[in-house]
Design a protein around this motif. Structure first.
Motif, PDB file in Angstrom:
ATOM      1  N   PRO A  63      -3.414   1.153 -13.235  1.00 61.39           N
ATOM      2  CA  PRO A  63      -4.541   0.338 -13.712  1.00 61.39           C
ATOM      3  C   PRO A  63      -4.261  -0.402 -15.016  1.00 61.39           C
ATOM      4  N   ASP A  64      -3.247   0.031 -15.767  1.00 59.61           N
ATOM      5  CA  ASP A  64      -2.936  -0.605 -17.044  1.00 59.61           C
ATOM      6  C   ASP A  64      -1.950  -1.765 -16.908  1.00 59.61           C
ATOM      7  N   LEU A  65      -1.457  -1.999 -15.707  1.00 60.49           N
ATOM      8  CA  LEU A  65      -0.477  -3.061 -15.478  1.00 60.49           C
ATOM      9  C   LEU A  65      -1.131  -4.432 -15.644  1.00 60.49           C
ATOM     10  N   LYS A  66      -0.534  -5.274 -16.495  1.00 54.85           N
ATOM     11  CA  LYS A  66      -1.040  -6.628 -16.710  1.00 54.85           C
ATOM     12  C   LYS A  66      -0.356  -7.552 -15.710  1.00 54.85           C
ATOM     13  N   MET A  67      -1.161  -8.301 -14.933  1.00 49.53           N
ATOM     14  CA  MET A  67      -0.611  -9.058 -13.812  1.00 49.53           C
ATOM     15  C   MET A  67      -1.116 -10.486 -13.796  1.00 49.53           C
ATOM     16  N   ILE A  68      -0.284 -11.371 -13.272  1.00 54.06           N
ATOM     17  CA  ILE A  68      -0.663 -12.748 -12.961  1.00 54.06           C
ATOM     18  C   ILE A  68      -0.020 -13.115 -11.631  1.00 54.06           C
ATOM     19  N   SER A  69      -0.531 -14.178 -11.005  1.00 58.49           N
ATOM     20  CA  SER A  69       0.099 -14.728  -9.805  1.00 58.49           C
ATOM     21  C   SER A  69       0.273 -16.226  -9.988  1.00 58.49           C
ATOM     22  N   VAL A  70       1.504 -16.709  -9.771  1.00 53.95           N
ATOM     23  CA  VAL A  70       1.834 -18.122  -9.965  1.00 53.95           C
ATOM     24  C   VAL A  70       2.800 -18.562  -8.870  1.00 53.95           C
ATOM     25  N   GLY A  71       3.074 -19.862  -8.807  1.00 55.04           N
ATOM     26  CA  GLY A  71       4.028 -20.371  -7.826  1.00 55.04           C
ATOM     27  C   GLY A  71       4.076 -21.884  -7.832  1.00 55.04           C
ATOM     28  N   PRO A  72       5.019 -22.466  -7.101  1.00 49.83           N
ATOM     29  CA  PRO A  72       5.103 -23.925  -6.982  1.00 49.83           C
ATOM     30  C   PRO A  72       4.064 -24.466  -6.002  1.00 49.83           C
ATOM     31  N   ASP A  73       4.056 -25.777  -5.834  1.00 46.92           N
ATOM     32  CA  ASP A  73       3.044 -26.422  -4.998  1.00 46.92           C
ATOM     33  C   ASP A  73       3.360 -26.286  -3.512  1.00 46.92           C
ATOM     34  N   LEU A  74       2.390 -25.761  -2.772  1.00 47.58           N
ATOM     35  CA  LEU A  74       2.443 -25.689  -1.313  1.00 47.58           C
ATOM     36  C   LEU A  74       1.135 -26.244  -0.761  1.00 47.58           C
ATOM     37  N   SER A  75       1.175 -26.711   0.476  1.00 45.84           N
ATOM     38  CA  SER A  75      -0.061 -27.101   1.152  1.00 45.84           C
ATOM     39  C   SER A  75       0.014 -26.685   2.615  1.00 45.84           C
ATOM     40  N   ASP A  76      -1.153 -26.543   3.227  1.00 50.14           N
ATOM     41  CA  ASP A  76      -1.279 -26.244   4.668  1.00 50.14           C
ATOM     42  C   ASP A  76      -0.523 -24.989   5.080  1.00 50.14           C
ATOM     43  N   GLY A 101      -3.969  -6.339  -6.025  1.00 50.98           N
ATOM     44  CA  GLY A 101      -5.014  -5.332  -5.927  1.00 50.98           C
ATOM     45  C   GLY A 101      -4.456  -3.960  -5.610  1.00 50.98           C
ATOM     46  N   SER A 102      -3.469  -3.910  -4.728  1.00 55.57           N
ATOM     47  CA  SER A 102      -2.830  -2.643  -4.380  1.00 55.57           C
ATOM     48  C   SER A 102      -2.045  -2.084  -5.559  1.00 55.57           C
ATOM     49  N   PHE A 103      -1.387  -2.979  -6.307  1.00 55.05           N
ATOM     50  CA  PHE A 103      -0.592  -2.527  -7.444  1.00 55.05           C
ATOM     51  C   PHE A 103      -1.478  -2.026  -8.577  1.00 55.05           C
ATOM     52  N   ALA A 104      -2.655  -2.628  -8.737  1.00 56.56           N
ATOM     53  CA  ALA A 104      -3.586  -2.173  -9.772  1.00 56.56           C
ATOM     54  C   ALA A 104      -4.055  -0.744  -9.509  1.00 56.56           C
ATOM     55  N   LEU A 116       0.812  -1.207   0.000  1.00 55.81           N
ATOM     56  CA  LEU A 116       0.000   0.000   0.000  1.00 55.81           C
ATOM     57  C   LEU A 116       0.853   1.268   0.000  1.00 55.81           C
ATOM     58  N   ARG A 117       2.003   1.214   0.661  1.00 53.83           N
ATOM     59  CA  ARG A 117       2.801   2.426   0.875  1.00 53.83           C
ATOM     60  C   ARG A 117       3.992   2.578  -0.056  1.00 53.83           C
ATOM     61  N   ILE A 118       4.316   1.544  -0.827  1.00 51.96           N
ATOM     62  CA  ILE A 118       5.412   1.671  -1.772  1.00 51.96           C
ATOM     63  C   ILE A 118       5.042   2.701  -2.834  1.00 51.96           C
ATOM     64  N   SER A 119       6.038   3.457  -3.294  1.00 54.92           N
ATOM     65  CA  SER A 119       5.774   4.523  -4.253  1.00 54.92           C
ATOM     66  C   SER A 119       5.239   3.964  -5.569  1.00 54.92           C
ATOM     67  N   GLU A 120       4.267   4.665  -6.133  1.00 52.69           N
ATOM     68  CA  GLU A 120       3.696   4.234  -7.403  1.00 52.69           C
ATOM     69  C   GLU A 120       4.695   4.352  -8.556  1.00 52.69           C
ATOM     70  N   LYS A 121       5.768   5.100  -8.366  1.00 54.70           N
ATOM     71  CA  LYS A 121       6.730   5.288  -9.459  1.00 54.70           C
ATOM     72  C   LYS A 121       7.372   3.971  -9.891  1.00 54.70           C
ATOM     73  N   TYR A 122       7.390   2.983  -9.009  1.00 59.80           N
ATOM     74  CA  TYR A 122       7.985   1.694  -9.362  1.00 59.80           C
ATOM     75  C   TYR A 122       7.055   0.835 -10.217  1.00 59.80           C
ATOM     76  N   PHE A 123       5.847   1.325 -10.483  1.00 61.69           N
ATOM     77  CA  PHE A 123       4.858   0.556 -11.233  1.00 61.69           C
ATOM     78  C   PHE A 123       4.415   1.255 -12.519  1.00 61.69           C
ATOM     79  N   LEU A 124       4.553   2.576 -12.573  1.00 59.29           N
ATOM     80  CA  LEU A 124       4.016   3.333 -13.692  1.00 59.29           C
ATOM     81  C   LEU A 124       4.732   3.053 -15.006  1.00 59.29           C
ATOM     82  N   ASP A 125       6.024   2.694 -14.938  1.00 61.01           N
ATOM     83  CA  ASP A 125       6.779   2.448 -16.167  1.00 61.01           C
ATOM     84  C   ASP A 125       6.824   0.969 -16.547  1.00 61.01           C
ATOM     85  N   ALA A 126       6.092   0.123 -15.852  1.00 64.01           N
ATOM     86  CA  ALA A 126       6.097  -1.314 -16.121  1.00 64.01           C
ATOM     87  C   ALA A 126       4.879  -1.713 -16.946  1.00 64.01           C
TER      88      ALA A 126
END
Length: 473
Positions: free
Chosen positions: A432-445, A425-428, A142-152
């Protein structure tokens, strides 16, 4: 890759206490020759130049969080502020000795470090972002500067727990902190009981809230209220449960004082209510243990009014699944979890997290909890609401990853929306134009002492990311 994770496991990194791991990541960046920033929140941002021939590829962010949920088995001596995670490895899995593993999201951080240091990858300009306090308020995101996202152009969040799935949407959440000043008095009764409900399954309050796991705080409150409503005058000396706001509490304990002539009735009522508990959770909570034992008389108990208001609040709060989405199969739309309870010297405290993919339901929770707080004489603070992440119908990155996954595995990726929260959600909100996905390896519990990382899913997870970055040219 696992070597990077082992280093992280040696560093205590409970939410809100990430300075040591943040310093480690900053030092890692400097030693490996990367430009980096360690901001005032202790987020770490590392700039990775493109490989030759990939200079014109759009900037991609790889992101994970450095903190972890620290949960220990009942009876395990573990100080999350000072103790490292003791790892247990076999041929297939990695777990921890009596505590949560911290692969959520330590393995995502480790994969990112491994990839940006690798000399064999082809990629455009990358930016690795490691945030603090994802697990207890999303303050880093929430508090990280938006400048790190606007050029991505793209962002790959590495905080999901199933290889073969791609998350494209998540729920938002609100945190509710209930508190009320309390009065301690000498007990009127002369018999004390120590109660414990332990061995419940617990789990992640977003990913596993729909599995019907019992909430120890809620059910301890129900048991005591049941006795109170059936004529046993209860004086409350101790009530506490839970280890993290976003984990379903697996343990709770209480100490109560009653009059001697209520002993038999109290013991019988505890048997009755726990028999009902056992029947209700048959096949789900097979390893629970409830004890009700006589103990030494405490010096002080809550005033009668305070004890009643505290139990009324616990019983009155809606806990568990609230609504199911009418638009997506099997997707929980809204839920709440009583995560932490504690009687202090000066105040009674209760902490709840509500989640929803619809803002209206979060508004409902806010109004409901404000009403309950008013009726019970409590104050309630709605702290740090976190935004949800809506489906992007024009998400090119989702299509690119799906193709890379199929090229690597020969299978189609499963695309899902989840009821848990992600920082996307915070990064969007920042871009708002940033294209995002979330992925990762298998975890449980995750968020439990049974947390498990499945080793054979790590290399394929990395292979798909390598293919994704290579094909961006």
């Amino acid at each position: 890759m696992l070597a990077e994770f082992y280093e992280l496991a040696n560093i205590p990194r409970q939410s809100n206490h990430e300075k040591a791991v943040s310093d480690y990541l900053a030092d890692w960046a400097e030693k490996n020759g990367f430009d980096y920033v360690q901001d005032q929140e202790n987020n770490v941002i590392i700039e990775v130049p493109p490989t030759q021939g990939y200079e014109k590829v759009p900037l991609t962010i790889i992101q994970g969080h450095m903190d972890m949920v620290c949960i220990a088995d009942d009876g395990v001596k573990y100080d999350p502020l000072t103790d490292p995670i003791k790892l247990i490895r076999n041929e297939k899995n990695l777990t921890a000795q009596g505590t949560s593993l911290g692969a959520d999201n330590g393995i995502g951080v480790a994969i990112t470090l491994y990839m940006i240091r690798s000399k064999n990858l082809c990629h455009g300009p990358l930016r690795a972002i490691f945030t603090v306090n994802e697990e207890d308020g999303f303050t880093g995101a929430l508090r990280i500067s938006e400048k790190y996202f606007l050029d991505a152009a793209y962002l790959v969040n590495c905080d999901s727990e199933a290889f073969g799935e791609l998350t494209e949407s998540c729920a938002g959440s609100n945190r509710y902190d209930f508190s009320k000043s309390c009065t301690w008095v000498s007990p009127k009764g002369n018999k004390a009981y120590k109660l414990s409900l332990s061995g419940l399954r617990g789990g992640h309050s977003g990913m596993e809230i729909g599995l019907g796991h019992a909430n120890a705080i809620k059910n301890m409150g129900i048991a005591l209220s049941y006795a109170f409503r059936n004529g046993v005058h209860i004086e409350l000396a101790v009530f506490e449960g839970g280890q993290a706001l976003n984990a379903i509490p697996a343990n709770a304990r209480a100490t109560v004082v009653i009059a001697a002539d209520h002993q038999k009735a109290f013991e019988e009522l505890m048997v009755v209510i726990m028999e009902q508990f056992g029947k209700t959770y048959q096949g789900i909570e097979e390893n629970y243990e409830f004890t009700c034992e006589k103990t030494m008389l405490p010096d002080q108990v809550l005033s009668e009014a305070d004890a009643e208001s505290y139990l009324n609040l616990i019983v009155g709060i809606q806990d568990g699944v609230h609504t199911i989405s009418p638009f997506a199969d099997d997707l929980i739309e809204s839920s709440a979890n009583i995560g932490l309870a504690k009687l202090g010297a000066e105040s009674m405290n209760l902490h709840v997290m509500a989640r929803s993919s619809e803002d209206f339901h979060l508004l409902q929770y806010t109004l409901m909890y404000q009403s309950l707080a008013f009726m019970s004489g409590f104050d309630v603070e709605n702290a740090l609401p976190t935004p949800g992440w809506a489906v992007d119908s024009d998400n090119l990155l989702k299509d690119m990853y799906a193709q890379a996954y199929k090229d690597c595995t020969g299978k189609d990726i499963k695309i899902i929306a989840i009821h848990a929260g992600l920082e996307c959600g915070s990064f969007a909100k920042k871009n708002p134009d940033l294209k995002m996905i979330s992925v990762g390896p298998d975890l449980s519990d995750i968020h439990t002492p049974k947390e498990t990382l499945y080793l054979d899913s790590i290399a394929p997870s990395v292979a798909v990311l390598v293919k994704l970055f290579k094909d961006m040219k």
